[in-house]
Design a protein around this motif. Structure first.
Motif, PDB file in Angstrom:
ATOM      1  N   THR A   2     -30.998 -11.290 142.518  1.00 27.54           N
ATOM      2  CA  THR A   2     -31.086 -12.744 142.505  1.00 27.54           C
ATOM      3  C   THR A   2     -32.377 -13.209 141.836  1.00 27.54           C
ATOM      4  O   THR A   2     -32.379 -14.186 141.069  1.00 27.54           O
ATOM      5  CB  THR A   2     -31.020 -13.289 143.942  1.00 27.54           C
ATOM      6  N   ALA A   3     -33.478 -12.503 142.108  1.00 30.06           N
ATOM      7  CA  ALA A   3     -34.754 -12.849 141.486  1.00 30.06           C
ATOM      8  C   ALA A   3     -34.672 -12.725 139.971  1.00 30.06           C
ATOM      9  O   ALA A   3     -35.205 -13.574 139.237  1.00 30.06           O
ATOM     10  CB  ALA A   3     -35.860 -11.954 142.036  1.00 30.06           C
ATOM     11  N   GLN A   4     -34.005 -11.698 139.485  1.00 27.66           N
ATOM     12  CA  GLN A   4     -33.869 -11.531 138.040  1.00 27.66           C
ATOM     13  C   GLN A   4     -32.978 -12.617 137.441  1.00 27.66           C
ATOM     14  O   GLN A   4     -33.201 -13.078 136.323  1.00 27.66           O
ATOM     15  CB  GLN A   4     -33.302 -10.144 137.726  1.00 27.66           C
ATOM     16  N   MET A   5     -31.968 -13.043 138.189  1.00 30.86           N
ATOM     17  CA  MET A   5     -31.057 -14.051 137.670  1.00 30.86           C
ATOM     18  C   MET A   5     -31.716 -15.434 137.628  1.00 30.86           C
ATOM     19  O   MET A   5     -31.355 -16.284 136.800  1.00 30.86           O
ATOM     20  CB  MET A   5     -29.787 -14.094 138.529  1.00 30.86           C
ATOM     21  N   LEU A   6     -32.692 -15.660 138.513  1.00 31.97           N
ATOM     22  CA  LEU A   6     -33.347 -16.967 138.582  1.00 31.97           C
ATOM     23  C   LEU A   6     -34.685 -17.008 137.857  1.00 31.97           C
ATOM     24  O   LEU A   6     -35.430 -17.979 137.998  1.00 31.97           O
ATOM     25  CB  LEU A   6     -33.576 -17.353 140.056  1.00 31.97           C
ATOM     26  N   TRP A  41     -33.899 -23.903 139.605  1.00 32.19           N
ATOM     27  CA  TRP A  41     -34.806 -24.812 140.282  1.00 32.19           C
ATOM     28  C   TRP A  41     -36.026 -24.100 140.834  1.00 32.19           C
ATOM     29  O   TRP A  41     -37.058 -24.722 141.080  1.00 32.19           O
ATOM     30  CB  TRP A  41     -34.072 -25.530 141.409  1.00 32.19           C
ATOM     31  N   PHE A  42     -35.900 -22.810 141.084  1.00 29.08           N
ATOM     32  CA  PHE A  42     -37.009 -22.054 141.661  1.00 29.08           C
ATOM     33  C   PHE A  42     -36.881 -20.598 141.235  1.00 29.08           C
ATOM     34  O   PHE A  42     -35.844 -20.178 140.715  1.00 29.08           O
ATOM     35  CB  PHE A  42     -37.005 -22.153 143.193  1.00 29.08           C
ATOM     36  N   VAL A  43     -37.947 -19.850 141.437  1.00 31.28           N
ATOM     37  CA  VAL A  43     -37.932 -18.420 141.144  1.00 31.28           C
ATOM     38  C   VAL A  43     -38.327 -17.659 142.409  1.00 31.28           C
ATOM     39  O   VAL A  43     -38.978 -18.209 143.299  1.00 31.28           O
ATOM     40  CB  VAL A  43     -38.899 -18.059 139.992  1.00 31.28           C
ATOM     41  N   LEU A  44     -37.916 -16.413 142.485  1.00 29.40           N
ATOM     42  CA  LEU A  44     -38.255 -15.559 143.611  1.00 29.40           C
ATOM     43  C   LEU A  44     -39.280 -14.523 143.163  1.00 29.40           C
ATOM     44  O   LEU A  44     -39.100 -13.901 142.110  1.00 29.40           O
ATOM     45  CB  LEU A  44     -37.001 -14.856 144.154  1.00 29.40           C
ATOM     46  N   PRO A  45     -40.330 -14.320 143.914  1.00 25.18           N
ATOM     47  CA  PRO A  45     -41.355 -13.346 143.502  1.00 25.18           C
ATOM     48  C   PRO A  45     -40.859 -11.916 143.625  1.00 25.18           C
ATOM     49  O   PRO A  45     -40.130 -11.570 144.556  1.00 25.18           O
ATOM     50  CB  PRO A  45     -42.504 -13.619 144.478  1.00 25.18           C
ATOM     51  N   LEU A  46     -41.255 -11.083 142.675  1.00 25.65           N
ATOM     52  CA  LEU A  46     -40.915  -9.658 142.706  1.00 25.65           C
ATOM     53  C   LEU A  46     -42.147  -8.783 142.873  1.00 25.65           C
ATOM     54  O   LEU A  46     -42.020  -7.569 142.979  1.00 25.65           O
ATOM     55  CB  LEU A  46     -40.183  -9.262 141.412  1.00 25.65           C
ATOM     56  N   GLY A  47     -43.315  -9.415 142.909  1.00 27.05           N
ATOM     57  CA  GLY A  47     -44.531  -8.622 143.059  1.00 27.05           C
ATOM     58  C   GLY A  47     -44.824  -7.799 141.821  1.00 27.05           C
ATOM     59  O   GLY A  47     -44.861  -6.570 141.869  1.00 27.05           O
ATOM     60  N   LEU A  49     -26.105  -8.128 137.125  1.00 32.33           N
ATOM     61  CA  LEU A  49     -24.771  -7.527 137.248  1.00 32.33           C
ATOM     62  C   LEU A  49     -24.857  -6.136 137.858  1.00 32.33           C
ATOM     63  O   LEU A  49     -24.138  -5.805 138.807  1.00 32.33           O
ATOM     64  CB  LEU A  49     -24.097  -7.458 135.875  1.00 32.33           C
ATOM     65  N   GLY A  50     -25.749  -5.308 137.319  1.00 35.67           N
ATOM     66  CA  GLY A  50     -25.881  -3.958 137.833  1.00 35.67           C
ATOM     67  C   GLY A  50     -26.366  -3.927 139.270  1.00 35.67           C
ATOM     68  O   GLY A  50     -25.861  -3.160 140.107  1.00 35.67           O
ATOM     69  N   LEU A  51     -27.343  -4.784 139.592  1.00 35.42           N
ATOM     70  CA  LEU A  51     -27.898  -4.799 140.948  1.00 35.42           C
ATOM     71  C   LEU A  51     -26.893  -5.340 141.958  1.00 35.42           C
ATOM     72  O   LEU A  51     -26.785  -4.824 143.079  1.00 35.42           O
ATOM     73  CB  LEU A  51     -29.179  -5.632 140.978  1.00 35.42           C
ATOM     74  N   TYR A  52     -26.141  -6.358 141.599  1.00 38.26           N
ATOM     75  CA  TYR A  52     -25.118  -6.883 142.510  1.00 38.26           C
ATOM     76  C   TYR A  52     -23.999  -5.865 142.732  1.00 38.26           C
ATOM     77  O   TYR A  52     -23.487  -5.729 143.842  1.00 38.26           O
ATOM     78  CB  TYR A  52     -24.537  -8.186 141.956  1.00 38.26           C
TER      79      TYR A  52
END
Length: 233
Positions: free
Chosen positions: A208-212, A219-225, A43-46
């Motif tokens: 988006t990465a935090q939400m997923l 269905w998938f995750v996004l890497p944040l390093g 929410l904050g990031l969006y």
């Protein structure tokens, strides 16, 4: 709202629960109920990303737009209020960094939007345009300092946040310099807008990465390093 929604606990750290034990007697026959708090980060990031993107598009003079006043509503309610609320919920989840960042930038957007409200009298108080530009330059450079300090705090978190605050620091620096410079003000402001667009895109990605990040509901995750945390001895 459920009858038990006033009893909210997080179970990240057992000592938090032991320090604040639930009541022994529940009124009106209520049974013990615990609800984990959702992650307020997306929410904050969006809220931050969407407002930053709109203002940055105006700063690069997209489609010939020179007046940024349309961003006032976004600044007050999305970048401002929504992000401020996210900061308050970060306090509840024991995330000091997130609480500080979201609350500060929520306040930033509300204060920035107020500047462009005619009824506020802020811009009208300056008789000299150069004085107003200098005042705005100091305002923006102050936020550059705040952003740099938050950048330092991200260095042991993840690369997504490091990149986000790195580009945001540059954005504030260029926008502040644009207010101070007479000869190159437009160029510096456009450059700040360009970096602001990059910053917004990174913020959208991190949000988006935090939400997923919950594999049970996505269905998938996004890497944040992720950066390895320091081991406590």
């Amino acid at each position: 709202m459920s009858a038990h929604s006033h009893i909210e606990k997080i179970d990240k750290e057992p000592e938090l629960v032991s320090a604040n034990p639930p009541p022994l007697v529940y009124p009106f026959g209520q049974s013990p109920y615990y609800r984990k708090l959702g992650d307020p980060g997306p929410l904050g990031l969006y809220g931050f990303a969407s407002t930053t993107f709109i203002l940055s598009m105006y700063n690069v003079q997209a489609r010939g737009i020179l007046t940024p006043n349309v961003v006032v509503g976004m600044a007050l309610f999305v970048g401002g209020l929504a992000q401020f609320v996210a900061g308050m919920w970060e306090f509840a989840t024991s995330n000091t960094f997130g609480a500080t960042a979201f609350t500060m930038y929520g306040g930033f957007w509300m204060s920035f939007g107020t500047i462009f409200i005619p009824g506020s009298g802020i811009t009208a108080a300056y008789d000299s345009p150069s004085e107003l530009e200098s005042a705005l330059g100091i305002y923006l450079f102050t936020w550059m300092v705040v952003t740099f300090l938050l950048l330092v705090a991200t260095l042991r978190r993840n690369m997504g946040l490091v990149v986000l605050f790195f580009f945001l620091t540059i954005t504030f620096a260029l926008l502040g310099a644009g207010k101070f410079s007479v000869a190159h003000g437009v160029t510096l402001t456009k450059a700040g807008g360009g970096f602001g667009i990059i910053t917004a895109m990174v913020a959208f990605y991190v949000g988006t990465a935090q939400m997923l990040n919950d594999r049970r509901s996505s269905w998938f995750v996004l890497p944040l390093g992720q950066i390895p945390q320091r081991e406590m001895v």
